[in-house]
Structures are given as C-alpha cells and as structure tokens.
Design a protein around this motif. Structure first.
Motif, PDB file in Angstrom:
ATOM      1  N   HIS A 238      -7.738 -14.211  -3.491  1.00  0.00           N
ATOM      2  CA  HIS A 238      -8.931 -14.956  -3.859  1.00  0.00           C
ATOM      3  C   HIS A 238      -9.291 -15.938  -2.754  1.00  0.00           C
ATOM      4  O   HIS A 238     -10.469 -16.145  -2.438  1.00  0.00           O
ATOM      5  CB  HIS A 238      -8.688 -15.692  -5.188  1.00  0.00           C
ATOM      6  CG  HIS A 238      -9.880 -16.434  -5.716  1.00  0.00           C
ATOM      7  ND1 HIS A 238     -10.124 -17.755  -5.422  1.00  0.00           N
ATOM      8  CD2 HIS A 238     -10.902 -16.033  -6.517  1.00  0.00           C
ATOM      9  CE1 HIS A 238     -11.228 -18.140  -6.034  1.00  0.00           C
ATOM     10  NE2 HIS A 238     -11.731 -17.119  -6.705  1.00  0.00           N
TER      11      HIS A 238
ATOM     12  N   THR B 151      -7.532 -21.335  -9.200  1.00  0.00           N
ATOM     13  CA  THR B 151      -7.005 -20.063  -9.765  1.00  0.00           C
ATOM     14  C   THR B 151      -5.520 -20.171 -10.109  1.00  0.00           C
ATOM     15  O   THR B 151      -4.779 -19.185 -10.009  1.00  0.00           O
ATOM     16  CB  THR B 151      -7.220 -18.835  -8.831  1.00  0.00           C
ATOM     17  OG1 THR B 151      -6.388 -18.960  -7.667  1.00  0.00           O
ATOM     18  CG2 THR B 151      -8.674 -18.681  -8.423  1.00  0.00           C
TER      19      THR B 151
ATOM     20  N   CYS C 170      -6.389 -14.916 -11.357  1.00  0.00           N
ATOM     21  CA  CYS C 170      -7.718 -14.614 -10.829  1.00  0.00           C
ATOM     22  C   CYS C 170      -8.047 -13.158 -11.063  1.00  0.00           C
ATOM     23  O   CYS C 170      -7.199 -12.346 -11.406  1.00  0.00           O
ATOM     24  CB  CYS C 170      -7.816 -14.982  -9.353  1.00  0.00           C
ATOM     25  SG  CYS C 170      -7.365 -13.654  -8.228  1.00  0.00           S
ATOM     26  N   THR C 171      -9.318 -12.864 -10.865  1.00  0.00           N
ATOM     27  CA  THR C 171      -9.829 -11.529 -11.174  1.00  0.00           C
ATOM     28  C   THR C 171      -9.346 -10.472 -10.185  1.00  0.00           C
ATOM     29  O   THR C 171      -9.510  -9.283 -10.428  1.00  0.00           O
ATOM     30  CB  THR C 171     -11.374 -11.554 -11.161  1.00  0.00           C
ATOM     31  OG1 THR C 171     -11.793 -12.166  -9.935  1.00  0.00           O
ATOM     32  CG2 THR C 171     -11.908 -12.365 -12.320  1.00  0.00           C
TER      33      THR C 171
ATOM     34  N   THR D  55     -10.983 -19.535 -13.256  1.00  0.00           N
ATOM     35  CA  THR D  55     -11.449 -18.265 -13.807  1.00  0.00           C
ATOM     36  C   THR D  55     -11.361 -18.179 -15.336  1.00  0.00           C
ATOM     37  O   THR D  55     -11.665 -17.145 -15.904  1.00  0.00           O
ATOM     38  CB  THR D  55     -10.580 -17.120 -13.236  1.00  0.00           C
ATOM     39  OG1 THR D  55      -9.201 -17.493 -13.421  1.00  0.00           O
ATOM     40  CG2 THR D  55     -10.849 -16.924 -11.768  1.00  0.00           C
TER      41      THR D  55
ATOM     42  N   THR E  29     -14.505 -20.135 -20.046  1.00  0.00           N
ATOM     43  CA  THR E  29     -14.845 -18.714 -19.948  1.00  0.00           C
ATOM     44  C   THR E  29     -14.501 -17.910 -21.202  1.00  0.00           C
ATOM     45  O   THR E  29     -15.259 -17.053 -21.633  1.00  0.00           O
ATOM     46  CB  THR E  29     -14.101 -18.089 -18.748  1.00  0.00           C
ATOM     47  OG1 THR E  29     -14.183 -19.008 -17.654  1.00  0.00           O
ATOM     48  CG2 THR E  29     -14.701 -16.768 -18.358  1.00  0.00           C
TER      49      THR E  29
ATOM     50  N   SER F  41     -19.063 -18.845 -18.777  1.00  0.00           N
ATOM     51  CA  SER F  41     -18.240 -19.086 -17.597  1.00  0.00           C
ATOM     52  C   SER F  41     -18.286 -20.483 -17.035  1.00  0.00           C
ATOM     53  O   SER F  41     -17.673 -20.754 -16.021  1.00  0.00           O
ATOM     54  CB  SER F  41     -18.591 -18.091 -16.488  1.00  0.00           C
ATOM     55  OG  SER F  41     -17.870 -16.910 -16.669  1.00  0.00           O
TER      56      SER F  41
END
Lengths: 315, 315
Positions: free
Chosen positions: A104, A144, A148-149, A180, A212, A248
């Motif tokens: 990230h 993060t 994280c994504t 996130t 989120t 978000s």
C-alpha cells in the motif's frame, strides 16, 4: 477535558471529494469549529498542488488558523519537503503517514518503508534544528495498521516494528490509523496493548478511524476503554465513498462527540454549535452528502452534555 | 455459538414501513435467514389487523415458520388476547412490551404500568395452564428503558422496579430495549448492572437497540462486554425513519454480525448468505431503503468469520 477530538475534515474529508472548497469557507469552518470547542484541527496536507488541487491552499490555511487562540493546527506531510513547508507556515503539529502495508505504501506514496523512515529521520533533524519554541509536534501515523485492500491483514508484529522504527527515527509519537475500515474492537484493543508494550504508553495516545463497515464508533469506544485519549474524526463524515452512502468516510465528529458527552466524557465541544457548522460545510461543498445520525435525530429530550454539566458545577 | 442474533426485521422492521410485504416474501426471507444460520426470528406481532395491516398475517407466518428446523419463532404480543393467538399459532417465544416511561405506555399502548402488569400475569397464567412441552418462553420487554421523547430519561430505579414486577408477574425473562435510541455505552453498562442486581443474571440476557443517534453498535459492544448474549437487530436496518436516512431503525443485522465475527465471536450466521438476503427484502418492499455499511463495503480482504474458522477446526 477528558478526550481530544481532532477534526480532520478539512484534510481527510475534503481530499477525497471533487468540489473545491474556497479558502474563505475553509477558514469559516475552522473558526466555527474552534469556537464550538474543537481544540485540534488537521487543516490540510502539504502535497504538490497538482496532485491535490483541493488542498493547494494548505499553507495559507495554516497561516490563518494559527491566529486562532487555543487551537492546535495540524497538517499532513508526505515527506521532508512537505514538512519544511508545514514548518515554514507555522503548523503546530505535523503528521507523516507510513503505511504499515508495504504494498500500500508503494501504491499510495510510491515509497518503501525504508524510504518513509528516511523521510522521518530528515524531518526529525529539521525539527531539532529549530529553536525549541518553534518546534512542531511530530507524529508518525501507522496507516493501514489493521490491514489493506492489497495485502489484507497486516501482522501486528509488523505494525509494532514500524512504530518502534518511527520513534527511533525521531517522531514524538505514533498514531494508529484504520485507513481502510478493517479494524474491529478486539483488534483495536490488541493493537493498543502490543504497541504500548513496544513503544510505551506516552508514545501512542491517538487513533484515526473510518466507518467503512459501520464499526467506527464501536472501535472508538474500544480504544477509549483501552485508554487512548485522542480521536480523529470528520464533520459530517465528509469524504464518504460516493458509491455507497456513508460507506468509507472518517467517523462522524458529531456522532463521536455525542457518544462521549452522553457517556459523561468531556470533549469540550458544544454539540449545538457543532451541529450548526454542518450547514456551512454542506453549502460549501454543494451536493456532497453529509453523514451523521445524532445531528439528524437531534439530541435526546433533556440531554445535558458532560462538558456543560461539569462546567456548571465549577462555575 | 457465542451470541444469539435475534432477527426482528419481519416485525419491528416491517411495522414502520408502508409497503405491505407479501406473506410469501416474508416466508422466503425467514427461510433464507434460517438457512444462513439465524436461529431466532421475531416474525410478527399479534395486534389487530386494522391497526397494523403489515402484520395481519402474523398467525400464518408463525404457523409456517415453526416448521423450519432449529428456528426459534418469536412474536410480539400487546396483551393477553394477542398472547392467546400467539400460543394458538405455536410461537416458541412471546414478548410483551412494557414501556418504562408511563407516559409513553399510555400514548403507545393506552395502558398504565399496572394494566400491562395485569396482562403479564394473565399471560403467565395462560402459559402455566399449558402442558410443559407447549409452553412458550415468555419475555417482558423493558421498552424505552433509556428514556423517551415524552419524559426524557427514565430513572434506572424505575426500570429495575418494573423488571422485578414483570418477573413477579410470571415472565421467564426481561429484555432491555432502547426503543428511542437514547442509550449510550455507559448507560447500557450501568443499566445491566442495576437490573442484574434486581432480577439476577439469568433473568436478563438480551438487548434490543436502535441506531437513532449512531451509537447502536457501540451500545451492542458495551452490552456484550458486560455479558449479555442475545442481540436484536433488523436486516438492512429496515424500518429506519424516512425523514432521515438510517436515523431511527433497529441496528443492522449485517453490521452487527460482521462486528461479532470480526471480533472472533461466533454468531453461527454466514455473512455472505446473510448479505444475499438483502436483495429479496429490498425487492419485496420496493423502494424502501436498506441500510448497512458492511454489505455495501464488502468483507475485508482475506476475512475469515469466527463461525467458519472455529467450525473448520472441529470439522
């Protein structure tokens, strides 16, 4: 006051929305927030104007905001160059984000952990070179921290190692950030315990939460119960993801302050005055949705704020 | 399982919305929820059909739902007459609401506390007269326990007194209900402690929360930390107040289950299967907004439910 609410709307809220807010509107927001009792505001980010036109006026905003008595003016800096600008403008607090997920970090800041830590050392050196009274408070933000994504969950030991590295690089403090919306109350409590044992209680007092997945206030409660005292939030949850209302953005300042005040925890912020700022911000970002349950529902009948009640007692 | 999620959408969610859901759609919702792992559902209310056309089919829904293996079928009853109908239909659990604010009780049910307690005694008598295997679980719900829009805050001692009176009247259990969204985490913890000392731990295991001021999940966390194990919630937070999106509905089942599962607390409910029910419900109530952050944002990357993880271990 029992907790410090750090308003990050003018930075984190605005940075993800398209309509550019006028400098005058930002200053009006900041002045009204300070008048309502908000004692710390992250007013912008020292990134290149080309990258983030919304925050291109950050230096001017800092210069204006530091004139407001009693207000701590914070700014985000991506690197030492941004920190130099923040210091020149007179920011009281500067925050350097370090993404605990290295993928990230590379995707977002185009820097490895080692490179970000090098920036941290450079900033710390810059601050040490200043006369004591001009030194800003320097925070390294563990973004993060809960995952994280790209990588999913980030191991707690990795977060603790980065916290130690940031403190060793010369930060005054680290902050815990759920960039996130991956955190949950148990993870929050565990992470605080692990970080406290790594860097000590004085080196971690604050948390930055997003709503989120709807757990924002529950996570804030968990962090408060664990002993943290500084909470980032954004007026109206500004910056929420447009595809899913409320999905978000940062946790909503109004709801967070309402929760603490209802719990008997003093924020120093007057809820009515805080709610009244929503209209200014809504008008200034025309059409951008504002979130917040407490301001929509109104205060409960007979509600007395902790801040007010305890003030009366001592008046 | 570690906690029991009691889905109240087919009753509390639907009762405040105008579009009438077809019996077939209600049954599909209930069957799909049970298949996703929901073990208790409040399927309706035994009120006169004229008063609440949306719930006019409650008896038929109960009759259908009790055929689903492993599902506890609950129904609300406003009085002894409703309880008789609920018992005749075969409900496993019946809940009689008693509004802790007497003004609210008069305005809402047109009954004083004494009159509601009289109904409770009549219901308890009716249940005692049944053969043991046909006796439903009888809960007295302490609604508006944290305050109401007429009286404001309700004194805790009054709530405790009513809890004792309900137990004395023959209830198996009392439930704590924040009908108006006046609760906060500290009030939740205090109230649980006071009620436990009044009626004992076994007589209070559940809480019914609304998200009116955004504190729903924080309050649920506080109740869980204090030791409650049953949580009412509504799929999609159905029944939110139309004037302010998300402002007055029950806490959202999807977000609540996500919170617990993320914390490592088993609900027994499969999140993907639960999220998939939203479409059925949304279609069936055409145009009525569904809330929920977790289903909109999706599960975090690499997320494993506690229910799933622990099931695998023992498989």
């Amino acid at each position: 006051m029992d907790v410090l609410i750090s308003e990050v709307g003018p930075r984190d809220g605005l940075q993800s929305i398209a309509p550019i807010m006028l400098k005058e509107d930002k200053m009006l927001w900041i002045r009204r927030a300070a008048a309502a009792g908000v004692r710390e505001i992250e007013v912008g980010s020292f990134v290149p104007a080309k990258l983030l036109p919304q925050l291109a006026d950050t230096a001017e905003i800092v210069t204006g905001a530091i004139e407001i008595p009693g207000l701590t003016v914070a700014a985000l800096v991506p690197n030492a160059r941004g920190a130099a600008d923040a210091i020149a403008a007179g920011a009281h607090k500067i925050t350097l984000p370090l993404s605990c997920s290295e993928s990230h970090s590379l995707a977002n800041l185009r820097r490895t952990h080692a490179q970000v830590l090098e920036e941290a050392r450079a900033i710390a050196g810059m601050i040490r070179a200043l006369p004591k009274e001009r030194r800003p408070h320097f925070e390294g933000s563990l973004s993060t921290a809960f995952g994280c994504t790209i990588e999913g969950r980030v191991p707690e030991a990795q977060v603790a190692g980065l916290a130690e590295a940031l403190m060793a690089a010369g930060c005054d403090e680290v902050g815990l950030a759920d960039t996130t919306g991956y955190a949950n109350p148990v993870a929050v409590r565990n992470m605080i315990a692990i970080l406290w044992s790594a860097v000590g209680k004085d080196a971690l007092t604050g948390i930055h939460l997003h709503n989120t997945r709807g757990l924002g206030l529950a996570n804030a409660l968990a962090a408060f119960d664990a002993g943290l005292t500084t909470f980032d939030s954004s007026l109206g949850g500004l910056g929420g993801c447009p595809f899913a209302p409320g999905a978000s953005g940062n946790i909503v300042t109004e709801d967070l302050v309402f929760m603490f005040e209802a719990m008997g925890v003093r924020t120093g912020i007057d809820l009515d005055a805080l709610f009244a700022i929503r209209e200014i911000v809504a008008n200034a970002v025309g059409g951008e949705p504002l979130y917040g349950f407490a301001p929509e529902a109104g205060l409960p009948k007979g509600f007395v704020q902790a801040t007010q009640a305890k003030k009366d007692v001592h008046a």
